[in-house]
Design an enzyme around this catalytic site. Structure first.
Site, PDB file in Angstrom:
ATOM      1  N   HIS A   1      15.337  63.189 -62.486  1.00  0.00           N
ATOM      2  CA  HIS A   1      14.089  63.549 -61.800  1.00  0.00           C
ATOM      3  C   HIS A   1      13.009  63.862 -62.842  1.00  0.00           C
ATOM      4  O   HIS A   1      13.306  64.409 -63.907  1.00  0.00           O
ATOM      5  CB  HIS A   1      14.332  64.759 -60.901  1.00  0.00           C
ATOM      6  CG  HIS A   1      13.203  65.042 -59.969  1.00  0.00           C
ATOM      7  ND1 HIS A   1      12.072  65.693 -60.379  1.00  0.00           N
ATOM      8  CD2 HIS A   1      13.001  64.725 -58.673  1.00  0.00           C
ATOM      9  CE1 HIS A   1      11.229  65.794 -59.356  1.00  0.00           C
ATOM     10  NE2 HIS A   1      11.769  65.204 -58.312  1.00  0.00           N
TER      11      HIS A   1
ATOM     12  N   ASN B   1      15.042  66.785 -51.364  1.00  0.00           N
ATOM     13  CA  ASN B   1      15.234  67.499 -52.631  1.00  0.00           C
ATOM     14  C   ASN B   1      14.584  68.867 -52.480  1.00  0.00           C
ATOM     15  O   ASN B   1      13.365  68.988 -52.547  1.00  0.00           O
ATOM     16  CB  ASN B   1      14.572  66.685 -53.752  1.00  0.00           C
ATOM     17  CG  ASN B   1      14.558  67.425 -55.082  1.00  0.00           C
ATOM     18  OD1 ASN B   1      15.249  68.435 -55.244  1.00  0.00           O
ATOM     19  ND2 ASN B   1      13.780  66.919 -56.030  1.00  0.00           N
ATOM     20  N   TRP B   2      15.425  69.875 -52.271  1.00  0.00           N
ATOM     21  CA  TRP B   2      14.881  71.216 -52.009  1.00  0.00           C
ATOM     22  C   TRP B   2      14.384  71.899 -53.278  1.00  0.00           C
ATOM     23  O   TRP B   2      13.783  72.964 -53.227  1.00  0.00           O
ATOM     24  CB  TRP B   2      15.954  72.094 -51.350  1.00  0.00           C
ATOM     25  CG  TRP B   2      16.341  71.660 -49.958  1.00  0.00           C
ATOM     26  CD1 TRP B   2      15.885  70.554 -49.284  1.00  0.00           C
ATOM     27  CD2 TRP B   2      17.272  72.299 -49.088  1.00  0.00           C
ATOM     28  NE1 TRP B   2      16.478  70.482 -48.042  1.00  0.00           N
ATOM     29  CE2 TRP B   2      17.338  71.546 -47.897  1.00  0.00           C
ATOM     30  CE3 TRP B   2      18.067  73.446 -49.191  1.00  0.00           C
ATOM     31  CZ2 TRP B   2      18.159  71.907 -46.821  1.00  0.00           C
ATOM     32  CZ3 TRP B   2      18.893  73.805 -48.124  1.00  0.00           C
ATOM     33  CH2 TRP B   2      18.922  73.041 -46.950  1.00  0.00           C
ATOM     34  N   LYS B   3      14.691  71.334 -54.427  1.00  0.00           N
ATOM     35  CA  LYS B   3      14.304  71.914 -55.726  1.00  0.00           C
ATOM     36  C   LYS B   3      14.773  73.373 -55.828  1.00  0.00           C
ATOM     37  O   LYS B   3      15.778  73.736 -55.216  1.00  0.00           O
ATOM     38  CB  LYS B   3      12.798  71.771 -55.943  1.00  0.00           C
ATOM     39  CG  LYS B   3      12.328  70.337 -55.710  1.00  0.00           C
ATOM     40  CD  LYS B   3      10.949  70.075 -56.228  1.00  0.00           C
ATOM     41  CE  LYS B   3      10.519  68.669 -55.834  1.00  0.00           C
ATOM     42  NZ  LYS B   3       9.240  68.285 -56.402  1.00  0.00           N
TER      43      LYS B   3
ATOM     44  N   SER C   1       5.083  62.896 -52.394  1.00  0.00           N
ATOM     45  CA  SER C   1       4.238  63.324 -51.266  1.00  0.00           C
ATOM     46  C   SER C   1       4.428  62.452 -50.025  1.00  0.00           C
ATOM     47  O   SER C   1       3.463  62.149 -49.328  1.00  0.00           O
ATOM     48  CB  SER C   1       2.769  63.374 -51.691  1.00  0.00           C
ATOM     49  OG  SER C   1       2.596  64.306 -52.744  1.00  0.00           O
TER      50      SER C   1
ATOM     51  N   GLY D   1       4.499  66.237 -55.459  1.00  0.00           N
ATOM     52  CA  GLY D   1       3.994  67.576 -55.194  1.00  0.00           C
ATOM     53  C   GLY D   1       2.493  67.714 -55.298  1.00  0.00           C
ATOM     54  O   GLY D   1       1.961  68.828 -55.339  1.00  0.00           O
TER      55      GLY D   1
ATOM     56  N   GLU E   1      10.919  66.138 -63.049  1.00  0.00           N
ATOM     57  CA  GLU E   1      10.840  67.544 -63.459  1.00  0.00           C
ATOM     58  C   GLU E   1      11.913  67.859 -64.503  1.00  0.00           C
ATOM     59  O   GLU E   1      11.701  68.673 -65.405  1.00  0.00           O
ATOM     60  CB  GLU E   1      10.948  68.452 -62.224  1.00  0.00           C
ATOM     61  CG  GLU E   1       9.665  68.380 -61.401  1.00  0.00           C
ATOM     62  CD  GLU E   1       9.825  68.668 -59.929  1.00  0.00           C
ATOM     63  OE1 GLU E   1      10.865  69.195 -59.508  1.00  0.00           O
ATOM     64  OE2 GLU E   1       8.877  68.341 -59.178  1.00  0.00           O
TER      65      GLU E   1
ATOM     66  N   GLU F   1       9.553  57.270 -58.213  1.00  0.00           N
ATOM     67  CA  GLU F   1       8.739  58.455 -57.973  1.00  0.00           C
ATOM     68  C   GLU F   1       7.612  58.515 -58.999  1.00  0.00           C
ATOM     69  O   GLU F   1       7.809  59.053 -60.105  1.00  0.00           O
ATOM     70  CB  GLU F   1       9.591  59.712 -58.087  1.00  0.00           C
ATOM     71  CG  GLU F   1      10.744  59.772 -57.113  1.00  0.00           C
ATOM     72  CD  GLU F   1      11.115  61.206 -56.800  1.00  0.00           C
ATOM     73  OE1 GLU F   1      11.015  61.579 -55.632  1.00  0.00           O
ATOM     74  OE2 GLU F   1      11.459  61.949 -57.715  1.00  0.00           O
TER      75      GLU F   1
HETATM   76  C1  PEP Z   1      10.356  64.966 -55.416  1.00  0.00           C
HETATM   77  O1  PEP Z   1      10.262  65.948 -56.124  1.00  0.00           O
HETATM   78  O2  PEP Z   1      11.362  64.226 -55.512  1.00  0.00           O
HETATM   79  C2  PEP Z   1       9.270  64.689 -54.490  1.00  0.00           C
HETATM   80  C3  PEP Z   1       9.137  63.474 -54.043  1.00  0.00           C
HETATM   81  O3  PEP Z   1       8.445  65.738 -54.176  1.00  0.00           O
HETATM   82  P1  PEP Z   1       7.240  65.744 -53.103  1.00  0.00           P
HETATM   83  O4  PEP Z   1       7.743  65.034 -51.866  1.00  0.00           O
HETATM   84  O5  PEP Z   1       6.963  67.179 -52.860  1.00  0.00           O
HETATM   85  O6  PEP Z   1       6.122  65.005 -53.718  1.00  0.00           O
END
Ligand code: PEP
Length: 259
Positions: free
Chosen positions: A103, A10-12, A221, A181, A105, A175
């Site tokens: 997600h 997921n490049w966001k 993470s 993050g 976010e 998640e």
């Molecule tokens: C995500 O946003 O889906 C995610 C898992 O981010 P990160 O790996 O940076 O925690």
């Protein structure tokens, strides 16, 4: 049942066009011989056509980070007067096989709800795009002992009334919000506990065979140095990777750990 691991990046909101192209060009040779895991990248919308062209003929699949649909006049919307939005049908047309929905976010900043995700999932089925449905608790909820009830509510809400015969093409991503993050990862035991709970809910909702076929990713993470241990858990079938998917070498190392 053996479920093939699935690692998605997921490049966001990262990557101007040149950076997106460079990232995927670096990734292609690093993962070209991997057959043990399905691999997908989810770039920002505007980079999707360029990335699509570059990954054509490779073992990397394409996804998006969101889609919009709603119900209007008894139908699922795939086009219309919804300024700024992109429908599952448009994503399919652009070459996407996958789309991330719900997600944290999007829940936190854009008012995404389980009910909205449910409609979007159905619109994805209609369009032929496979959804990755995200669930997970906040730190406050975990500390308050509410993880199981929060995740159960999200799963029941997002998947309400969906046909069992489409569930196997649906991926769930657990998640924990406190791990996204932050550099703070759920321990393999913490993650496995929730993944097993989710599979139990899927069994109740869709039957054992379907529940055994659904892939449940962990996200939060995940990095090259913790991926193998997480991915070794019986109900962890892959990863949704944010930060580490922006470095081709790190993303490839995580994919390599999914053996
Ligand atoms: C995500 O946003 O889906 C995610 C898992 O981010 P990160 O790996 O940076 O925690």
């Amino acid at each position: 049942m053996a479920r093939k691991k699935f690692i998605a990046g997921n490049w966001k909101e990262n990557g101007l066009l040149a950076e997106a192209k460079q990232l995927v060009q670096e990734l292609i040779p690093l993962v070209k011989d991997i057959t043990t895991a399905d691999i997908a990248v989810c770039p920002p919308y505007l980079a999707i056509p360029a990335v699509h062209e570059l990954i054509d003929g490779t073992n990397i699949q394409l996804g998006a980070q969101n889609a919009f649909s709603t119900e209007a006049k008894g139908a699922l919307v795939q086009k219309g007067a919804y300024t700024g939005e992109v429908s599952p049908a448009m994503l399919k047309d652009a070459g996407c096989q996958w789309v991330i929905l719900g997600h944290s976010e999007r829940r936190q900043y854009f008012g995404e709800t389980d009910e909205k995700v449910n409609v979007k999932v159905r619109a994805c089925y209609e369009a032929g795009v496979k959804p990755i449905v995200c669930v997970g608790e906040t730190l406050e909820e975990r500390d308050g002992g509410k993880t199981a009830s929060v995740v159960e509510k999200q799963i029941r809400g997002c998947l309400a009334g969906l046909p069992a015969d489409r569930m196997a093409e649906t991926v769930i991503a657990y998640e924990p919000v406190w791990a996204i993050g932050t550099g703070r990862t759920a321990t393999p035991d913490q993650a496995q506990e929730v993944h097993a709970q989710i599979r139990g809910l899927l069994t109740e909702l869709f039957g054992k065979d379907t529940a055994e076929a659904v892939r449940i990713q962990y996200g939060g993470s995940m990095k090259p140095d913790n991926a193998a241990e997480l991915l070794a858990q019986p109900d962890i079938d892959g990863g949704l990777i944010g930060g580490a998917s922006l470095k081709a070498g790190d993303f490839a190392a995580i994919i390599d750990a999914a053996k």
